[in-house]
Design a protein around this motif. Sequence first.
Motif, PDB file in Angstrom:
ATOM      1  N   ALA A 147      10.240  11.389  -1.636  1.00 37.53           N
ATOM      2  CA  ALA A 147      10.386  12.686  -2.305  1.00 37.53           C
ATOM      3  C   ALA A 147       9.441  12.841  -3.024  1.00 37.53           C
ATOM      4  N   LYS A 148       9.152  12.032  -4.198  1.00 35.50           N
ATOM      5  CA  LYS A 148       8.811  12.100  -5.468  1.00 35.50           C
ATOM      6  C   LYS A 148       7.205  11.845  -5.250  1.00 35.50           C
ATOM      7  N   GLY A 149       6.861  11.421  -4.035  1.00 33.96           N
ATOM      8  CA  GLY A 149       5.540  11.722  -3.649  1.00 33.96           C
ATOM      9  C   GLY A 149       5.364  10.232  -3.951  1.00 33.96           C
ATOM     10  N   VAL A 150       5.452   8.984  -3.172  1.00 34.62           N
ATOM     11  CA  VAL A 150       5.432   7.863  -3.273  1.00 34.62           C
ATOM     12  C   VAL A 150       5.989   6.678  -1.963  1.00 34.62           C
ATOM     13  N   GLU A 151       4.870   7.177  -0.826  1.00 31.72           N
ATOM     14  CA  GLU A 151       5.253   6.727   0.598  1.00 31.72           C
ATOM     15  C   GLU A 151       4.550   5.488   0.616  1.00 31.72           C
ATOM     16  N   ILE A 152       5.428   4.843   1.094  1.00 32.40           N
ATOM     17  CA  ILE A 152       4.921   3.225   0.954  1.00 32.40           C
ATOM     18  C   ILE A 152       4.323   3.546   2.584  1.00 32.40           C
ATOM     19  N   VAL A 153       2.790   2.873   2.396  1.00 35.50           N
ATOM     20  CA  VAL A 153       2.497   2.390   4.041  1.00 35.50           C
ATOM     21  C   VAL A 153       2.451   1.518   4.556  1.00 35.50           C
ATOM     22  N   ALA A 154       2.511   0.653   3.930  1.00 38.35           N
ATOM     23  CA  ALA A 154       2.068  -1.163   4.485  1.00 38.35           C
ATOM     24  C   ALA A 154       1.800  -2.138   3.487  1.00 38.35           C
ATOM     25  N   VAL A 155       2.638  -3.409   3.866  1.00 39.45           N
ATOM     26  CA  VAL A 155       3.123  -4.215   3.211  1.00 39.45           C
ATOM     27  C   VAL A 155       2.028  -5.687   3.846  1.00 39.45           C
ATOM     28  N   ARG A 156       1.661  -6.687   2.853  1.00 41.33           N
ATOM     29  CA  ARG A 156       1.635  -7.354   3.647  1.00 41.33           C
ATOM     30  C   ARG A 156       1.151  -8.896   2.331  1.00 41.33           C
ATOM     31  N   SER A 157       1.754 -10.065   3.353  1.00 35.56           N
ATOM     32  CA  SER A 157       1.637 -11.503   2.104  1.00 35.56           C
ATOM     33  C   SER A 157       0.585 -11.971   3.327  1.00 35.56           C
ATOM     34  N   VAL A 158      -0.141 -12.842   2.309  1.00 33.54           N
ATOM     35  CA  VAL A 158      -1.046 -14.572   2.712  1.00 33.54           C
ATOM     36  C   VAL A 158      -0.279 -15.559   2.092  1.00 33.54           C
TER      37      VAL A 158
ATOM     38  N   LEU B   3       1.020  -1.064   0.066  1.00 33.34           N
ATOM     39  CA  LEU B   3       0.382  -0.498   0.117  1.00 33.34           C
ATOM     40  C   LEU B   3       1.320   0.815   0.102  1.00 33.34           C
ATOM     41  N   SER B   4       0.743   2.140  -0.914  1.00 33.92           N
ATOM     42  CA  SER B   4       1.630   3.532  -0.586  1.00 33.92           C
ATOM     43  C   SER B   4       0.634   4.483  -0.525  1.00 33.92           C
ATOM     44  N   ARG B   5       0.889   5.791  -0.312  1.00 37.82           N
ATOM     45  CA  ARG B   5       0.540   7.165  -0.809  1.00 37.82           C
ATOM     46  C   ARG B   5       0.721   7.928  -1.284  1.00 37.82           C
ATOM     47  N   VAL B   6       0.358   8.288  -2.527  1.00 36.78           N
ATOM     48  CA  VAL B   6       0.588   8.934  -3.467  1.00 36.78           C
ATOM     49  C   VAL B   6       0.111  10.299  -3.584  1.00 36.78           C
ATOM     50  N   THR B   7       0.724  11.634  -3.864  1.00 35.74           N
ATOM     51  CA  THR B   7       0.415  12.671  -4.116  1.00 35.74           C
ATOM     52  C   THR B   7       0.514  12.492  -6.157  1.00 35.74           C
ATOM     53  N   ASP B   8      -0.410  13.573  -5.983  1.00 36.32           N
ATOM     54  CA  ASP B   8      -0.254  13.459  -7.667  1.00 36.32           C
ATOM     55  C   ASP B   8       0.759  13.944  -8.354  1.00 36.32           C
ATOM     56  N   ALA B   9       1.652  14.498  -8.058  1.00 30.47           N
ATOM     57  CA  ALA B   9       3.081  14.515  -8.212  1.00 30.47           C
ATOM     58  C   ALA B   9       3.846  12.890  -8.755  1.00 30.47           C
ATOM     59  N   GLY B  10       3.078  12.419  -7.713  1.00 30.89           N
ATOM     60  CA  GLY B  10       3.715  10.934  -7.411  1.00 30.89           C
ATOM     61  C   GLY B  10       3.225  10.003  -8.185  1.00 30.89           C
ATOM     62  N   TRP B  11       1.820  10.012  -8.723  1.00 30.34           N
ATOM     63  CA  TRP B  11       1.151   9.206  -9.477  1.00 30.34           C
ATOM     64  C   TRP B  11       2.053   8.678 -10.405  1.00 30.34           C
ATOM     65  N   PRO B  12       2.454   8.991 -11.597  1.00 29.99           N
ATOM     66  CA  PRO B  12       3.051   8.524 -12.937  1.00 29.99           C
ATOM     67  C   PRO B  12       3.955   7.407 -12.125  1.00 29.99           C
TER      68      PRO B  12
ATOM     69  N   ASP C  33      16.690   1.520   1.900  1.00 36.19           N
ATOM     70  CA  ASP C  33      17.027   2.479   2.189  1.00 36.19           C
ATOM     71  C   ASP C  33      16.492   3.685   1.471  1.00 36.19           C
ATOM     72  N   ARG C  34      18.123   4.276   0.832  1.00 37.80           N
ATOM     73  CA  ARG C  34      17.642   5.068   0.219  1.00 37.80           C
ATOM     74  C   ARG C  34      16.956   5.593  -0.978  1.00 37.80           C
ATOM     75  N   ASP C  35      16.570   4.203  -1.094  1.00 36.54           N
ATOM     76  CA  ASP C  35      15.566   4.483  -2.600  1.00 36.54           C
ATOM     77  C   ASP C  35      14.373   4.530  -2.162  1.00 36.54           C
ATOM     78  N   LEU C  36      13.688   3.909  -0.962  1.00 37.02           N
ATOM     79  CA  LEU C  36      12.445   4.291  -0.175  1.00 37.02           C
ATOM     80  C   LEU C  36      12.253   5.692  -0.148  1.00 37.02           C
ATOM     81  N   ASP C  37      13.675   6.799   0.399  1.00 38.82           N
ATOM     82  CA  ASP C  37      13.296   7.402   0.851  1.00 38.82           C
ATOM     83  C   ASP C  37      13.620   8.656  -0.771  1.00 38.82           C
ATOM     84  N   LYS C  38      13.558   8.098  -1.713  1.00 41.24           N
ATOM     85  CA  LYS C  38      13.966   9.038  -2.953  1.00 41.24           C
ATOM     86  C   LYS C  38      12.954   8.935  -2.884  1.00 41.24           C
ATOM     87  N   LEU C  39      11.927   7.938  -3.626  1.00 48.62           N
ATOM     88  CA  LEU C  39      10.390   7.935  -3.853  1.00 48.62           C
ATOM     89  C   LEU C  39       9.697   8.077  -2.888  1.00 48.62           C
TER      90      LEU C  39
END
Length: 332
Positions: A146-157, A32-41, A138-144
């Motif tokens: 900053a671009k408007g894509v924040e990862i909020v959750a991960v779950r597996s079945v 699950l990601s929380r995405v801004t308009d700029a991060g959507w693409p 960790d840097r990859d996630l920080d850069k994402l």
Amino acid sequence: MASAEPSVRYRIGVDENGLGPRLGPMVVTAVLSRVTDAGWPVAGRAPRGALARRLGDSKQLVSYGDASLGEAWARALVARGCGRTRAAASTVDELLHAVSLDDRAALRALCPGHVEEQCWSAEGEAFTAPDDLLCAIDRDLDKLAAKGVEIVAVRSVLLCAKQMNDGVRAGKNRFVLDLHAMERLVLELGGLAGAEVFAVCGKVGGFGKYGSAFGPLAGRLHLVLEESRARSAYHFPGLGEIAFVRDSDASDLCVAMASMVGKYVREAMMERVARHYQRAIPDLRGASGYHDPVTSAFIAATRLVRRERAIPDDCFERRSAAGDAPAERVGP
């Protein structure tokens, strides 16, 4: 005058790992990601640049015996509070339970007491991802972010061999079980988002029309947006849009991330099965669990030990279902 907060939307990527093997679980994972308009693409396309070397088709980047990259993604996400448990995982066992949608009791509910060790013993396992790889992700996630894509959750079945075999007896083939797990995850993460979501799922088998096969979503009002070989999409009022997209792990960032984590979870669980029998059989070679000569040899070599320990076949090897294919397709 204060600037307005950027509008945000919630995006989910879902994929499966281990749909067709003989041994080990099928794992269905969602991010699950929380995405801004700029991060959507950014969220809606394949990773680019240096990120593409660490995030992409898990079948190309993670393999049996070399799951470090998938492990690193799972550890980095859990360390950021994206798991079901909020603390960082210090062991493989803690990591597996942190990303699992189900708790420990639910995961073991179908396990006979004398069989539980086969899949749930943590003996001999350890992290393998190097610190520099963890730092890079960790840097990859920080850069994402900053671009408007924040990862909020991960779950597996996790669907073990017993659950897969029980499904066959109940008339549910592997494709249906995969679909129902995806639905569970979208409902769970949609609840965490607290808003309508846009979910992209890997195409399930050859399904073109999903309505009659829905499980957790069955009976919910929905609008068919598109149904084709490449993409089938539906809108559920109050939940959002769910699209099943062919090869989405190669074209959608969140699906690719889900696939990486799921691939690690499956490999870690398969390695547990291998180690369990290697402790009893000297020089036994581990196996991927897929349809290959090494897996066939592993199954044959463990037969006597399994018989002596009264390990039910249903808890070890998946059955194949007659007509194990989607019931409804688009086109010839």
